[in-house]
Motif scaffolding. Structure first.
Motif, mmCIF file in Angstrom:
data_model
loop_
_atom_site.group_PDB
_atom_site.id
_atom_site.type_symbol
_atom_site.label_atom_id
_atom_site.label_comp_id
_atom_site.label_asym_id
_atom_site.label_seq_id
_atom_site.Cartn_x
_atom_site.Cartn_y
_atom_site.Cartn_z
ATOM 1 N N HIS A 224 0.851 -1.181 0.000
ATOM 2 C CA HIS A 224 0.000 0.000 0.000
ATOM 3 C C HIS A 224 0.895 1.242 0.000
ATOM 4 C CE1 HIS A 224 -2.897 3.025 1.350
ATOM 5 N NE2 HIS A 224 -3.834 2.188 0.960
ATOM 6 N N PRO A 225 0.609 2.223 -0.874
ATOM 7 C CA PRO A 225 1.504 3.378 -0.991
ATOM 8 C C PRO A 225 1.595 4.244 0.267
ATOM 9 C CG PRO A 225 -0.432 3.646 -2.386
ATOM 10 C CD PRO A 225 -0.485 2.267 -1.837
ATOM 11 N N LYS A 226 0.512 4.357 1.004
ATOM 12 C CA LYS A 226 0.525 5.230 2.186
ATOM 13 C C LYS A 226 0.917 4.477 3.450
ATOM 14 C CE LYS A 226 -2.368 8.468 4.774
ATOM 15 N NZ LYS A 226 -3.700 9.090 4.860
ATOM 16 N N TYR A 227 0.354 3.294 3.653
ATOM 17 C CA TYR A 227 0.532 2.583 4.920
ATOM 18 C C TYR A 227 1.652 1.550 4.886
ATOM 19 C CZ TYR A 227 -3.891 4.829 5.829
ATOM 20 O OH TYR A 227 -4.884 5.768 5.978
ATOM 21 N N ASN A 228 2.240 1.314 3.714
ATOM 22 C CA ASN A 228 3.336 0.363 3.556
ATOM 23 C C ASN A 228 2.981 -1.041 4.050
ATOM 24 O OD1 ASN A 228 5.090 2.148 2.312
ATOM 25 N ND2 ASN A 228 5.844 2.917 4.270
ATOM 26 N N LYS A 229 1.724 -1.371 4.016
ATOM 27 C CA LYS A 229 1.276 -2.702 4.415
ATOM 28 C C LYS A 229 0.973 -3.482 3.138
ATOM 29 C CE LYS A 229 -2.342 -5.016 7.008
ATOM 30 N NZ LYS A 229 -3.513 -4.856 7.859
ATOM 31 N N PHE A 230 1.272 -4.771 3.142
ATOM 32 C CA PHE A 230 0.965 -5.589 1.975
ATOM 33 C C PHE A 230 -0.519 -5.919 1.942
ATOM 34 C CE2 PHE A 230 5.516 -6.400 2.144
ATOM 35 C CZ PHE A 230 5.836 -6.210 0.812
ATOM 36 N N VAL A 231 -1.131 -5.701 0.776
ATOM 37 C CA VAL A 231 -2.559 -5.938 0.578
ATOM 38 C C VAL A 231 -2.705 -6.938 -0.564
ATOM 39 C CG1 VAL A 231 -4.769 -4.831 0.051
ATOM 40 C CG2 VAL A 231 -3.019 -3.567 1.279
ATOM 41 N N LEU A 232 -3.663 -7.849 -0.444
ATOM 42 C CA LEU A 232 -3.919 -8.803 -1.515
ATOM 43 C C LEU A 232 -4.843 -8.177 -2.546
ATOM 44 C CD1 LEU A 232 -4.457 -12.132 0.448
ATOM 45 C CD2 LEU A 232 -2.400 -11.324 -0.689
ATOM 46 N N GLN A 233 -4.432 -8.224 -3.800
ATOM 47 C CA GLN A 233 -5.259 -7.728 -4.903
ATOM 48 C C GLN A 233 -5.575 -8.892 -5.821
ATOM 49 O OE1 GLN A 233 -3.335 -4.620 -7.084
ATOM 50 N NE2 GLN A 233 -4.174 -3.005 -5.796
#
Length: 117
Positions: free
Chosen positions: A65-74
């Motif tokens: 994620h660009p803001k939170y730097n957390k990995f998100v599943l897409q």
């Protein structure tokens, strides 16, 4: 006498320049081919195969994620060409990028990795 030598050299230079200019333009198109870029390869699960010779493959990617730097599943749905209508819902398949086959179909089923249970 030097004027005569200069004119003969100048005419020879223009002839060779004309032949050199014509030759390189024709040579690359006829003998040299542009290298093809590596095609994209993805793995996913078949979620639909109701269309003829087409399978819908869901590909899951981990994206930061660009803001939170957390990995998100897409999840993306790719429309893939299946010439033999061989795949079924739930199969794990490998798809390869290809030329446009229809309005939305840009992928081809290259390998069935695991059959559905």
């Amino acid at each position: 006498m030097s004027d005569v030598e200069n004119t003969s050299v100048d005419s020879a230079d223009t002839e060779t320049a004309a032949t050199e200019a014509a030759a390189p333009a024709a040579a690359p198109a006829a003998t040299e081919t542009a290298p093809r870029a590596a095609r994209k390869v993805r793995e996913g699960i078949v979620v639909s195969q109701k269309m003829d010779k087409t399978a819908v493959v869901a590909v899951v990617e981990r994206v930061r994620h660009p803001k939170y730097n957390k990995f998100v599943l897409q999840t993306k749905k790719l429309y893939a060409h299946d010439e033999t209508n061989d795949v079924n819902v739930g199969d794990r398949v490998r798809v390869t990028e290809t030329r446009p086959l229809s309005k939305t179909k840009r992928w081809r089923v290259s390998q069935v990795l695991e059959r559905a249970k």
